[in-house]
Design an enzyme around this catalytic site. Structure first.
Site, PDB file in Angstrom:
ATOM      1  N   THR B  11      32.615  69.551 -58.451  1.00  0.00           N
ATOM      2  CA  THR B  11      31.271  70.099 -58.705  1.00  0.00           C
ATOM      3  C   THR B  11      30.493  69.290 -59.748  1.00  0.00           C
ATOM      4  O   THR B  11      29.311  69.530 -59.953  1.00  0.00           O
ATOM      5  CB  THR B  11      31.370  71.563 -59.179  1.00  0.00           C
ATOM      6  OG1 THR B  11      32.216  71.605 -60.337  1.00  0.00           O
ATOM      7  CG2 THR B  11      31.950  72.456 -58.101  1.00  0.00           C
ATOM      8  N   GLY B  12      31.147  68.335 -60.408  1.00  0.00           N
ATOM      9  CA  GLY B  12      30.456  67.526 -61.428  1.00  0.00           C
ATOM     10  C   GLY B  12      29.620  66.417 -60.812  1.00  0.00           C
ATOM     11  O   GLY B  12      29.657  66.193 -59.595  1.00  0.00           O
ATOM     12  N   VAL B  14      29.928  63.174 -61.076  1.00  0.00           N
ATOM     13  CA  VAL B  14      30.739  62.104 -60.478  1.00  0.00           C
ATOM     14  C   VAL B  14      31.484  62.617 -59.249  1.00  0.00           C
ATOM     15  O   VAL B  14      31.577  61.923 -58.237  1.00  0.00           O
ATOM     16  CB  VAL B  14      31.723  61.517 -61.516  1.00  0.00           C
ATOM     17  CG1 VAL B  14      32.661  60.508 -60.864  1.00  0.00           C
ATOM     18  CG2 VAL B  14      30.954  60.844 -62.657  1.00  0.00           C
ATOM     19  N   ARG B  39      36.645  78.529 -62.792  1.00  0.00           N
ATOM     20  CA  ARG B  39      35.286  79.085 -62.869  1.00  0.00           C
ATOM     21  C   ARG B  39      34.356  78.517 -61.799  1.00  0.00           C
ATOM     22  O   ARG B  39      33.316  79.103 -61.492  1.00  0.00           O
ATOM     23  CB  ARG B  39      34.740  78.940 -64.308  1.00  0.00           C
ATOM     24  CG  ARG B  39      33.809  77.794 -64.583  1.00  0.00           C
ATOM     25  CD  ARG B  39      33.488  77.578 -66.054  1.00  0.00           C
ATOM     26  NE  ARG B  39      33.679  76.177 -66.413  1.00  0.00           N
ATOM     27  CZ  ARG B  39      32.823  75.208 -66.107  1.00  0.00           C
ATOM     28  NH1 ARG B  39      31.712  75.470 -65.462  1.00  0.00           N
ATOM     29  NH2 ARG B  39      33.070  73.960 -66.443  1.00  0.00           N
ATOM     30  N   SER B  40      34.715  77.377 -61.203  1.00  0.00           N
ATOM     31  CA  SER B  40      33.890  76.820 -60.113  1.00  0.00           C
ATOM     32  C   SER B  40      34.451  77.144 -58.735  1.00  0.00           C
ATOM     33  O   SER B  40      33.851  76.800 -57.719  1.00  0.00           O
ATOM     34  CB  SER B  40      33.773  75.305 -60.264  1.00  0.00           C
ATOM     35  OG  SER B  40      33.081  74.976 -61.443  1.00  0.00           O
ATOM     36  N   CYS B 129      32.557  53.373 -67.434  1.00  0.00           N
ATOM     37  CA  CYS B 129      31.400  52.826 -66.708  1.00  0.00           C
ATOM     38  C   CYS B 129      30.828  51.566 -67.365  1.00  0.00           C
ATOM     39  O   CYS B 129      30.505  50.599 -66.689  1.00  0.00           O
ATOM     40  CB  CYS B 129      30.310  53.882 -66.585  1.00  0.00           C
ATOM     41  SG  CYS B 129      29.987  54.762 -68.134  1.00  0.00           S
ATOM     42  N   GLN B 156      22.591  52.902 -72.363  1.00  0.00           N
ATOM     43  CA  GLN B 156      23.319  53.747 -71.413  1.00  0.00           C
ATOM     44  C   GLN B 156      22.549  55.011 -71.037  1.00  0.00           C
ATOM     45  O   GLN B 156      21.991  55.703 -71.885  1.00  0.00           O
ATOM     46  CB  GLN B 156      24.702  54.080 -71.989  1.00  0.00           C
ATOM     47  CG  GLN B 156      25.580  52.831 -72.067  1.00  0.00           C
ATOM     48  CD  GLN B 156      26.993  53.092 -72.560  1.00  0.00           C
ATOM     49  OE1 GLN B 156      27.441  52.446 -73.500  1.00  0.00           O
ATOM     50  NE2 GLN B 156      27.710  54.003 -71.937  1.00  0.00           N
ATOM     51  N   GLY B 160      25.738  59.401 -67.827  1.00  0.00           N
ATOM     52  CA  GLY B 160      27.080  59.198 -68.360  1.00  0.00           C
ATOM     53  C   GLY B 160      27.630  60.459 -69.013  1.00  0.00           C
ATOM     54  O   GLY B 160      28.840  60.605 -69.176  1.00  0.00           O
ATOM     55  N   LYS B 213      36.500  51.492 -76.369  1.00  0.00           N
ATOM     56  CA  LYS B 213      36.890  51.411 -74.953  1.00  0.00           C
ATOM     57  C   LYS B 213      36.472  50.081 -74.345  1.00  0.00           C
ATOM     58  O   LYS B 213      37.229  49.459 -73.602  1.00  0.00           O
ATOM     59  CB  LYS B 213      36.215  52.536 -74.143  1.00  0.00           C
ATOM     60  CG  LYS B 213      36.812  53.917 -74.319  1.00  0.00           C
ATOM     61  CD  LYS B 213      35.949  54.939 -73.536  1.00  0.00           C
ATOM     62  CE  LYS B 213      36.327  56.371 -73.849  1.00  0.00           C
ATOM     63  NZ  LYS B 213      35.326  57.325 -73.298  1.00  0.00           N
ATOM     64  N   HIS B 241      23.102  52.052 -66.246  1.00  0.00           N
ATOM     65  CA  HIS B 241      23.374  51.443 -67.551  1.00  0.00           C
ATOM     66  C   HIS B 241      22.877  49.998 -67.561  1.00  0.00           C
ATOM     67  O   HIS B 241      23.023  49.280 -66.562  1.00  0.00           O
ATOM     68  CB  HIS B 241      24.878  51.405 -67.823  1.00  0.00           C
ATOM     69  CG  HIS B 241      25.482  52.732 -68.134  1.00  0.00           C
ATOM     70  ND1 HIS B 241      24.753  53.882 -68.300  1.00  0.00           N
ATOM     71  CD2 HIS B 241      26.785  53.092 -68.341  1.00  0.00           C
ATOM     72  CE1 HIS B 241      25.569  54.889 -68.584  1.00  0.00           C
ATOM     73  NE2 HIS B 241      26.800  54.442 -68.605  1.00  0.00           N
TER      74      HIS B 241
END
Lengths: 340, 340
Positions: B11-12, B14, B39-40, B129, B156, B160, B213, B241
């Site tokens: 559901t996000g 991405v 919850r989803s 990313c 960015q 993100g 990162k 980005h």
């Protein structure tokens, strides 16, 4: 006893900010005149509580005027700057036209005030906004460790393109909420919700003129030995330039000493906590005089490396304030004669 | 014969992009399941013309499923990634949780596809990313001249930070037109008409975790000898980005060869004219698969220097597309067993 002051390009974003700054800082004004191109003649601008009727630059006689702060287009300064200087009026020019001429000092008062003594032609140039805030932040660090190479990426506000630039960001942004296709006029592409890696025109080597300015102006103001690689990018911010600056120094860097020097440096505010929100963003610097330095940290990828983030109000320190400070410094150094 | 595919965190922002990408690229799907937190559960997501009812990740049995594309929070992957892998399902995880573990390959298919052979635990990590697009652009240049140090500043997009990040930019921007004070929830400060030099939390050395990162992931993916100094900045762009990249190489740089290599490189589009608008901006790359390279030029401040600008859709190549490409590459390398 005050001065007779002319503000040229008085109806533009920087011109208005110059009038505001002169008033706020209680610059010793005996008489003030607002000048602009014929098409703006007769318009009105504010100077404190007063309203000034804009006069025609082209027919204006600078004889008897002490100092003129110019911020019209570069081609206008090219003609009327020397005309004013010839009439005995000191010209502080905010355009790029005279900046790299050897007999025109390029001055940031916190960095190279004594260069004002070399203003033999009666013209002083105000540096580019993106250069000013960077050299203000670099100066105390350069004094300590001797900077040799700077890599900088900028996040520049639309106010750098004047009132029309701000209007374009506003209109394009509003348009996205009512499904109006964006009109692109001031910038090369849509600026709302976008980033444009071009400010000013392209040079032969693939850099833009804005990037070239940061390189050559930093050398002229701070030290001809410093190498600068800049990438200049327009972002959808109204006012306030940001810069991610990475510096290699000759000598070992001591982070504690760097912090102390920045804390004591004139024109710099160090606001740097290594925690959520512990830095300054462009909207927070609007209307402020300082150059804010945050995100100071060792760059471990080179022997004597340091990285930081700096933000400043590009209309104030980046333009109007620096120009007024030049005039103030010339008074302090006894370089601005009274001619009444 | 196709595969039984699970999409975790469906559901996000991405997760939805992964479903879209699997369908668009005609990934060989025999059966597909959308999973999310309790919850989803019961919500619906699209897969091509079909509607999938989201099932509960916590009680889902991965036995008999071939591959699971994970993009929930890092703490969810930490628990359910190994659980799925233990059941014999290959896990391609989009969170930061497993990236730096030595027995988990961190893969960008255009750069280090053969690292997929080392996925002994059945888990492959999808890089951050901002790292992905940089290494895609660096790879052909590194092959030619051997990169040793990279200084990068990022621009960015709010995507993100997921759908909530995009909603916050939208709401804050709209608020400025109706004088609503901005609500700051997803980001540390107002993001509308602003730039925030913080992504993720601060580390002890003053870098943010996002900057860390980019350093450690580039080393793991491309070459452990490469030094990276990153400054990561959130800008008011919805998707896409941008990065200003400055590289020092071991060997002399030939600009013509660099251009040729970028033109031929998989996943890269070189769009670079030294004229007004001759580059790619983030809004232009939305929905596109490629990493676009522009503003390529010699950096004259070091012996073998090169600077460029790169942009990519951070939801696609920066997340969903790269994850799907990992699965496709595993099929091509015969690393994704059928288990029907």
């Amino acid at each position: 006893m005050g001065y007779r002051v002319a503000v040229v390009g008085a109806t533009g974003a920087v011109g208005r900010e110059i009038l505001k700054t002169l008033h706020e800082r209680e610059f010793p004004v005996d008489e003030i005149v607002a000048l602009a191109s014929p098409r703006s003649t007769g318009r009105e601008v504010s100077f404190g509580d007063r309203t000034l009727k804009v006069q025609n630059l082209e027919t204006f006689d600078f004889a008897g005027w002490n100092v003129a702060l110019f911020s019209p287009g570069a081609s206008v300064s090219a003609i009327h700057g020397p005309r004013a200087a010839k009439a005995g009026c000191i010209v502080i020019d905010n355009t790029s036209h005279f900046r790299m001429e050897p007999d025109v000092p390029l001055v940031v008062p916190e960095v190279n005030p004594n260069d004002l003594k070399k203003a033999k032609r009666g013209i002083v140039a105000n540096p580019n906004c993106s250069t000013i805030q960077m050299v203000v932040a670099l100066k105390p660090l350069h004094d300590l460790f001797t900077a040799k190479r700077v890599v900088v990426a900028t996040y520049q506000a639309v106010a750098g393109a004047g009132k029309d630039g701000m209007d374009e960001l506003f209109a394009q942004t509003k348009g996205t909420f009512v499904n109006d296709p964006p009109k692109v006029e001031q910038f090369q592409k849509q600026i709302a919700f976008n980033c444009i890696p071009q400010i000013d025109r392209f040079m032969d080597d693939g850099a833009t003129k804005e990037e070239w300015k940061m390189t050559v102006e930093t050398k002229k103001i701070l030290d001809p030995e410093i190498q600068v690689l800049a990438t200049c990018v327009r972002v959808p911010v109204f006012i306030g330039h940001s810069e991610a600056v990475v510096v290699e120094f000759e000598e070992p860097v001591d982070l504690r000493k760097a912090r102390e020097a920045l804390r004591e440096a004139e024109g710099v505010v160090l606001l740097d906590e290594r925690e959520d929100g512990g830095y300054v963003t462009p909207i927070e610097c609007v209307g402020e005089d300082a150059t804010y330095v945050s995100r100071l940290r060792i760059d471990p990828t080179v022997p004597n490396g340091l990285a930081f983030w700096c933000v400043s109000d590009n209309l104030r320190k980046g333009a109007a304030l620096n120009a007024v400070q030049i005039a103030e410094t010339m008074i302090a150094l006894d370089l601005l004669p009274h001619r009444n």
